[in-house]
Motif scaffolding. Structure first.
Motif, PDB file in Angstrom:
ATOM      1  N   MET A  79       0.977  -1.155  -0.077  1.00 43.82           N
ATOM      2  CA  MET A  79      -0.123   0.078  -0.024  1.00 43.82           C
ATOM      3  C   MET A  79       0.815   1.041   0.214  1.00 43.82           C
ATOM      4  SD  MET A  79      -2.950  -1.251  -0.245  1.00 43.82           S
ATOM      5  CE  MET A  79      -4.019   0.330   0.074  1.00 43.82           C
ATOM      6  N   LEU A  80       0.700   1.870  -1.062  1.00 40.42           N
ATOM      7  CA  LEU A  80       1.344   3.209  -1.036  1.00 40.42           C
ATOM      8  C   LEU A  80       0.589   4.292  -1.024  1.00 40.42           C
ATOM      9  CD1 LEU A  80       3.387   2.355  -4.356  1.00 40.42           C
ATOM     10  CD2 LEU A  80       4.116   2.079  -2.199  1.00 40.42           C
ATOM     11  N   THR A  81       1.041   5.573  -0.944  1.00 44.78           N
ATOM     12  CA  THR A  81       0.306   6.726  -0.340  1.00 44.78           C
ATOM     13  C   THR A  81      -0.612   7.333  -1.542  1.00 44.78           C
ATOM     14  OG1 THR A  81       2.173   7.145   1.205  1.00 44.78           O
ATOM     15  CG2 THR A  81       0.875   8.925   0.842  1.00 44.78           C
ATOM     16  N   THR A  82      -0.048   7.558  -2.521  1.00 52.54           N
ATOM     17  CA  THR A  82      -0.859   8.305  -3.730  1.00 52.54           C
ATOM     18  C   THR A  82      -0.891   7.619  -5.111  1.00 52.54           C
ATOM     19  OG1 THR A  82       0.987   9.263  -4.719  1.00 52.54           O
ATOM     20  CG2 THR A  82       0.083  10.569  -2.626  1.00 52.54           C
ATOM     21  N   GLU A  85       2.126   7.554  -6.921  1.00 54.99           N
ATOM     22  CA  GLU A  85       3.440   6.435  -6.660  1.00 54.99           C
ATOM     23  C   GLU A  85       3.125   5.211  -7.092  1.00 54.99           C
ATOM     24  OE1 GLU A  85       4.696   8.242  -2.238  1.00 54.99           O
ATOM     25  OE2 GLU A  85       2.899   6.986  -2.370  1.00 54.99           O
ATOM     26  N   GLN A 111      -9.745   1.656  -4.798  1.00 55.06           N
ATOM     27  CA  GLN A 111      -8.330   1.840  -4.798  1.00 55.06           C
ATOM     28  C   GLN A 111      -7.879   2.027  -6.339  1.00 55.06           C
ATOM     29  OE1 GLN A 111      -6.583  -1.539  -2.567  1.00 55.06           O
ATOM     30  NE2 GLN A 111      -7.669  -0.897  -0.694  1.00 55.06           N
ATOM     31  N   GLN A 113      -4.889   0.539  -8.376  1.00 55.82           N
ATOM     32  CA  GLN A 113      -3.723  -0.426  -7.968  1.00 55.82           C
ATOM     33  C   GLN A 113      -3.418  -1.048  -9.530  1.00 55.82           C
ATOM     34  OE1 GLN A 113      -5.730  -3.419  -5.747  1.00 55.82           O
ATOM     35  NE2 GLN A 113      -6.420  -4.533  -7.743  1.00 55.82           N
ATOM     36  N   THR A 128      -3.127   1.927  -3.654  1.00 55.45           N
ATOM     37  CA  THR A 128      -3.488   3.199  -2.747  1.00 55.45           C
ATOM     38  C   THR A 128      -4.788   3.080  -2.283  1.00 55.45           C
ATOM     39  OG1 THR A 128      -2.758   5.333  -2.038  1.00 55.45           O
ATOM     40  CG2 THR A 128      -3.469   4.840  -4.548  1.00 55.45           C
ATOM     41  N   GLU A 129      -5.361   3.903  -1.394  1.00 54.93           N
ATOM     42  CA  GLU A 129      -6.692   3.667  -1.201  1.00 54.93           C
ATOM     43  C   GLU A 129      -7.282   4.933  -1.579  1.00 54.93           C
ATOM     44  OE1 GLU A 129      -6.881   1.810   3.334  1.00 54.93           O
ATOM     45  OE2 GLU A 129      -5.845   3.692   3.312  1.00 54.93           O
TER      46      GLU A 129
END
Length: 149
Positions: A79-82, A85, A111, A113, A128-129
């Motif tokens: 899980m990355l931040t943005t 990314e 998400q 992804q 990322t969320e």
């Protein structure tokens, strides 16, 4: 609690260097052995075991056949931040020897992804969320009706 997730692979050093370049994680040098390498952060350790670990773990007979890809029975999601990314890292995976299996996309659960494979064939996701600005989450995919010809 901390998660330690290990991949069994022919070349632990090479696989560690791939994930290190992709994710920017430091090596867990205290864990290093002749058949093991690892990367670590506060929440988890990602380990890479050489093939002799099958015997050490009592997993003889469960090794992939020589020359075949490992089966996908589990995969890690980093899980990355943005969204940027995720997209940037997915864009670099090929240059690092990996493969994009599914380029970055919006999921029905909101998400952003990408589904990727490392140089030794293990599937994993970057996610990322958050969705990129202006991207809507799609509807839940409906199974196709297979009863009609």
């Amino acid at each position: 609690m901390r998660l330690w997730f290990n991949l069994l692979c022919p070349d632990p050093q090479a696989l560690m260097l791939f994930y290190q370049a992709l994710l920017g994680l430091p090596e867990a040098t205290a864990s290093r052995s002749p058949i093991y390498r690892a990367l670590a952060c506060e929440a988890f350790e990602l380990g890479f075991n050489a093939l002799p670990a099958y015997g050490l773990l009592g997993l003889q007979g469960r090794e992939p056949l020589p020359g075949t890809l490992p089966p996908v029975t589990a995969y890690a999601t980093f899980m990355l931040t943005t969204p940027a990314e995720v997209s940037e890292a997915a864009g670099r995976v090929g240059a690092l020897g990996g493969q994009v299996l599914k380029p970055p996309y919006a999921t029905y659960y909101g998400q952003w992804q990408a589904v990727l494979a490392d140089p030794q064939g293990h599937a994993f996701r970057l996610s990322t969320e958050h969705l990129p600005e202006g991207v809507e989450k799609p509807a839940f995919p409906r199974p196709q009706d297979t009863t009609q010809a």
